[in-house]
Design an enzyme around this catalytic site. Structure first.
Site, PDB file in Angstrom:
ATOM      1  N   HIS A 160       0.837  -1.226   0.000  1.00  0.00           N
ATOM      2  CA  HIS A 160       0.000   0.000   0.000  1.00  0.00           C
ATOM      3  C   HIS A 160       0.865   1.267   0.000  1.00  0.00           C
ATOM      4  CE1 HIS A 160      -3.254  -2.775   1.361  1.00  0.00           C
ATOM      5  NE2 HIS A 160      -2.273  -3.273   2.098  1.00  0.00           N
ATOM      6  N   SER A 281      14.137  22.347 -15.536  1.00  0.00           N
ATOM      7  CA  SER A 281      12.938  23.163 -15.695  1.00  0.00           C
ATOM      8  C   SER A 281      13.364  24.519 -16.232  1.00  0.00           C
ATOM      9  CB  SER A 281      12.243  23.320 -14.346  1.00  0.00           C
ATOM     10  OG  SER A 281      11.448  24.490 -14.351  1.00  0.00           O
ATOM     11  N   LYS A 287      15.546  22.407 -10.400  1.00  0.00           N
ATOM     12  CA  LYS A 287      14.860  21.164 -10.748  1.00  0.00           C
ATOM     13  C   LYS A 287      15.697  20.222 -11.607  1.00  0.00           C
ATOM     14  CE  LYS A 287      10.658  20.654 -10.852  1.00  0.00           C
ATOM     15  NZ  LYS A 287       9.635  19.896 -10.161  1.00  0.00           N
ATOM     16  N   GLU A 294       8.845   9.350 -16.579  1.00  0.00           N
ATOM     17  CA  GLU A 294       7.427   9.706 -16.756  1.00  0.00           C
ATOM     18  C   GLU A 294       6.919   9.286 -18.126  1.00  0.00           C
ATOM     19  OE1 GLU A 294       6.680  13.844 -14.833  1.00  0.00           O
ATOM     20  OE2 GLU A 294       8.807  13.681 -15.264  1.00  0.00           O
TER      21      GLU A 294
END
Ligand code: ARG
Length: 462
Positions: A160, A281, A287, A294
């Protein structure tokens, strides 16, 4: 025949097609990818026709030579593809006619575009199954190397996405090796099943010419000819099996990608992805984003889409060939391209990434990850029924939570206030290292088990 009609099938036509008709009908824009397979199939067919006395040797030789010229024109980019000629089969044949003249018109004896396209596409998908297998092997090698580098490093295991029990980094990496190994097996199985030749099924019913289907099957590396001509030209389950295997594997890639996204965050810091597989970024200078992970996570969308898309195209088709089946190729091409890209990106990320041993270890010890070890100790040493041991442990977890400490930080007096049989020996099982060492059951996370898994796969993968 007027020159407005199609030279391949226009005999009975007085007028050429409307521009819209031509646009919806043409597949050359995408099936040009089947050029090499188409030419291999035609060369095998021509050789067989000559061997069977259906073509003269000189016609067959001219055809086979001419096809090599066509192939080299396509490979070097000098070939002029024509939409009016619909598809790769007719584009190749028309050019062959320009090169070798009259014999080109004899190539289509005893075959049809229906068995031709089924053959071409099978050959293409078969190649892609091999490419997928090689890509999966490379990914498994990268995961295995990660497992070897940190076989015994402790980290939290989750259920979980909540801390469950400590595991080892090696164990976690090897879980993916097992998954991708099954994926590889699915591509192998699909390849073995699809490796039968449709060529010679002709339009749908076979042919009255004395062809040798075993010879063309063997020449193209197929195990045997397909046994039923209707089935041979009308089924696409070989492509669907390929897509199913790709979908399942893309799902596995997506799960690993999800872990990399989570693990590379500042909150986890379990892994550092390399600069080579990260992006920045344009507004936030600090970043470093896991874009490749992704995108790998997202690729399942179009691959599953292709799988559902082709199933949907096929589901209502009567036997044998229907033009609907021309819609099989683009989806498979796109799914295959994106699956291979996702595999390569994941292999690069895994190969380059650094596991942060200290962060893994610190996380392993938090979240009461050794509570099960405490309960097991109560069963083993004090002979408590597991349910009672579970309850005692739960009470101790609540106490630690109250005090804002971990289980090993409780005092013996704290422990004994919940169960007076507890002794100092309990502290031995509360450390994460001891916890993983103790999970020696087959397939468990104990380093001895993980090293055995690694050794087995090292032997397999070389
Ligand atoms: N371009 C066609 C396809 O991809 C080739 C087969 C055409 N067969 C036919 N009977 N029109 O399916």
């Amino acid at each position: 025949m007027t020159d407005k009609t199609n030279t391949m099938w226009g005999g009975r036509f007085a007028a050429g097609p409307d521009a819209i008709m031509e646009a919806i009908n043409a597949s050359i824009g995408f099936d040009k990818r089947l050029a090499a397979q188409d030419i291999a199939g035609s060369r095998a067919h021509a050789a067989m026709l000559a061997a069977q006395g259906i073509l003269t040797d000189s016609d067959a030789d001219a055809i086979r030579e001419g096809l090599l010229t066509v192939l080299s024109e396509i490979e070097t980019g000098t070939f002029a593809f024509s939409t009016a000629l619909e598809d790769i089969h007719m584009n190749v044949e028309a050019r062959l006619k320009e090169i070798v003249g009259e014999p080109a018109g004899r190539l289509h004896t005893a075959r049809s575009r229906n068995d031709q396209v089924a053959t071409d596409f099978r050959l293409w998908v078969r190649d892609q199954a091999d490419v997928a297998e090689a890509g999966l092997t490379a990914l498994m090698q990268a995961l295995l190397a990660q497992a070897e580098a940190g076989a015994d490093w402790v980290m939290p295991g989750f259920t979980h996405l909540q801390t469950a029990q400590p595991v080892t980094w090696g164990h976690h990496m090897m879980a993916y090796v097992e998954m991708f190994a099954r994926d590889r097996g699915r591509f192998r199985d699909a390849r073995a099943r699809m490796n039968e030749s449709p060529l010679g099924a002709a339009a749908l019913a076979g042919t009255s010419f004395p062809i040798d289907r075993d010879a063309t099957a063997a020449a193209l590396g197929f195990d045997r000819p397909m046994a039923n001509s209707l089935d041979a030209v009308s089924d696409r389950d070989f492509a669907l099996e390929f897509l199913s295997a790709a979908t399942i594997s893309a799902m596995h890639l997506s799960r690993l990608a999800e872990e990399l996204v989570i693990w590379s965050s500042a909150q986890f810091r379990f892994v550092t992805l390399s600069d080579r597989f990260s992006t920045g970024s344009s507004i936030m200078p600090q970043k470093k984003n896991p874009d490749a992970a992704e995108l790998v996570r997202a690729k399942i969308g179009r691959i599953l889409g292709a799988n559902v898309g082709l199933l949907t195209v096929m589901k209502g088709l009567p036997l044998a060939y229907s033009k609907d089946m021309q819609e099989d190729k683009e989806q498979v091409f796109d799914a295959a391209d994106n699956f291979m890209l996702a595999l390569a990106a994941m292999t690069g990320m895994v190969g380059d990434m650094t596991a942060n041993r200290d962060a893994l270890k610190a996380a392993a010890a938090s979240g009461f990850s050794t509570a099960t070890d405490l309960a097991d100790w109560l069963v083993r040493e004090l002979n408590l029924p597991f349910r009672d041991a579970h309850h005692v442990t739960g009470t101790l977890v609540a106490m630690a939570e109250d005090k804002g400490c971990d289980l090993p930080d409780l005092s013996l007096a704290d422990m004994q206030s919940v169960h007076d049989g507890i002794t100092n020996a309990v502290f031995d099982v509360l450390g994460v290292e001891n916890s993983v060492q103790s999970r020696t059951s087959y397939g468990g996370t104990a380093p001895e088990q993980v090293h055995a898994q690694i050794a087995r796969w090292r032997e397999d993968l070389g």
